[in-house]
Design a protein around this motif. Structure first.
Motif, PDB file in Angstrom:
ATOM      1  N   THR A  32       1.029  -1.033   0.046  1.00 31.31           N
ATOM      2  CA  THR A  32       0.128  -0.031   0.120  1.00 31.31           C
ATOM      3  C   THR A  32       0.766   1.163  -0.026  1.00 31.31           C
ATOM      4  N   VAL A  33       1.729   1.223   1.080  1.00 32.10           N
ATOM      5  CA  VAL A  33       2.580   2.491   1.027  1.00 32.10           C
ATOM      6  C   VAL A  33       3.462   2.606  -0.268  1.00 32.10           C
ATOM      7  N   GLY A  35       3.057   1.758  -3.383  1.00 30.87           N
ATOM      8  CA  GLY A  35       2.402   2.464  -4.512  1.00 30.87           C
ATOM      9  C   GLY A  35       2.186   3.934  -4.289  1.00 30.87           C
ATOM     10  N   GLN A  36       1.758   4.194  -2.990  1.00 32.07           N
ATOM     11  CA  GLN A  36       1.598   5.739  -2.879  1.00 32.07           C
ATOM     12  C   GLN A  36       3.056   6.681  -3.085  1.00 32.07           C
ATOM     13  N   LEU A  37       3.989   5.950  -2.467  1.00 32.61           N
ATOM     14  CA  LEU A  37       5.348   6.520  -2.524  1.00 32.61           C
ATOM     15  C   LEU A  37       5.990   6.419  -3.836  1.00 32.61           C
ATOM     16  N   ARG A  39       4.185   6.646  -6.875  1.00 34.30           N
ATOM     17  CA  ARG A  39       3.664   7.727  -7.484  1.00 34.30           C
ATOM     18  C   ARG A  39       4.112   9.059  -7.093  1.00 34.30           C
ATOM     19  N   SER A  40       3.872   9.420  -6.007  1.00 36.28           N
ATOM     20  CA  SER A  40       4.383  10.763  -5.561  1.00 36.28           C
ATOM     21  C   SER A  40       5.961  11.065  -5.929  1.00 36.28           C
ATOM     22  N   GLU A  70       3.751  16.970  -4.397  1.00 32.69           N
ATOM     23  CA  GLU A  70       4.169  15.935  -4.756  1.00 32.69           C
ATOM     24  C   GLU A  70       5.359  15.441  -3.695  1.00 32.69           C
ATOM     25  N   GLU A  73       4.213  15.277  -0.206  1.00 30.87           N
ATOM     26  CA  GLU A  73       3.597  13.966  -0.027  1.00 30.87           C
ATOM     27  C   GLU A  73       4.739  12.863   0.100  1.00 30.87           C
ATOM     28  N   SER A  74       5.504  12.899  -0.777  1.00 35.91           N
ATOM     29  CA  SER A  74       6.620  11.785  -0.704  1.00 35.91           C
ATOM     30  C   SER A  74       7.551  11.760   0.561  1.00 35.91           C
ATOM     31  N   TRP A  77       5.092   9.936   3.037  1.00 34.11           N
ATOM     32  CA  TRP A  77       5.178   8.327   2.929  1.00 34.11           C
ATOM     33  C   TRP A  77       6.441   7.942   3.563  1.00 34.11           C
TER      34      TRP A  77
END
Length: 118
Positions: A32-33, A35-37, A39-40, A70, A73-74, A77
């Motif tokens: 989960t983390v 994917g988020q990381l 992308r950002s 972004e 956000e990085s 994460w």
């Protein structure tokens, strides 16, 4: 720092993020983390390149605001990874610092662009 140097810096940031993503556990939390990381973190450089091709100062400011979001956000994460104990803090501290430096530089650039526009 000129635009070419900052393009390279944001590219290297994205590549370092990808290395962290690869090192995350393959658990539900890790995926989960990751994917988020991913992308950002990779979006920082891609959006900076777009800002370099802005059609106007307003467009540049808008696109740089995306870079700021972004990068921040990085950092978020990366901090989640540390707090969730998915990877050692020592490994991520330099990358968190880099994300925060990128945010600060982008904010400065946005401020300068707004001042020049006024």
């Amino acid at each position: 720092m000129n635009a070419a140097e900052f393009k390279e810096r944001t590219m290297l940031f994205g590549l370092r993020v990808i290395d962290v993503v690869d090192a995350l556990p393959k658990s539900t939390k890790g995926k989960t983390v990751a994917g988020q990381l991913c992308r950002s973190g990779t979006s920082v450089g891609a959006n900076y390149r777009a800002a370099c091709r802005a059609k106007s100062s307003a467009d540049f400011i808008h696109k740089m605001a995306i870079v700021e979001e972004e990068a921040d956000e990085s950092a978020y994460w990366l901090e989640v990874i540390v707090r969730a104990k998915l990877l050692p803090a020592k490994r991520l501290e330099p990358l968190i610092a880099e994300a925060n430096e990128i945010v600060a530089m982008v904010i400065s650039s946005i401020t300068t662009a707004k001042r020049k526009r006024a």
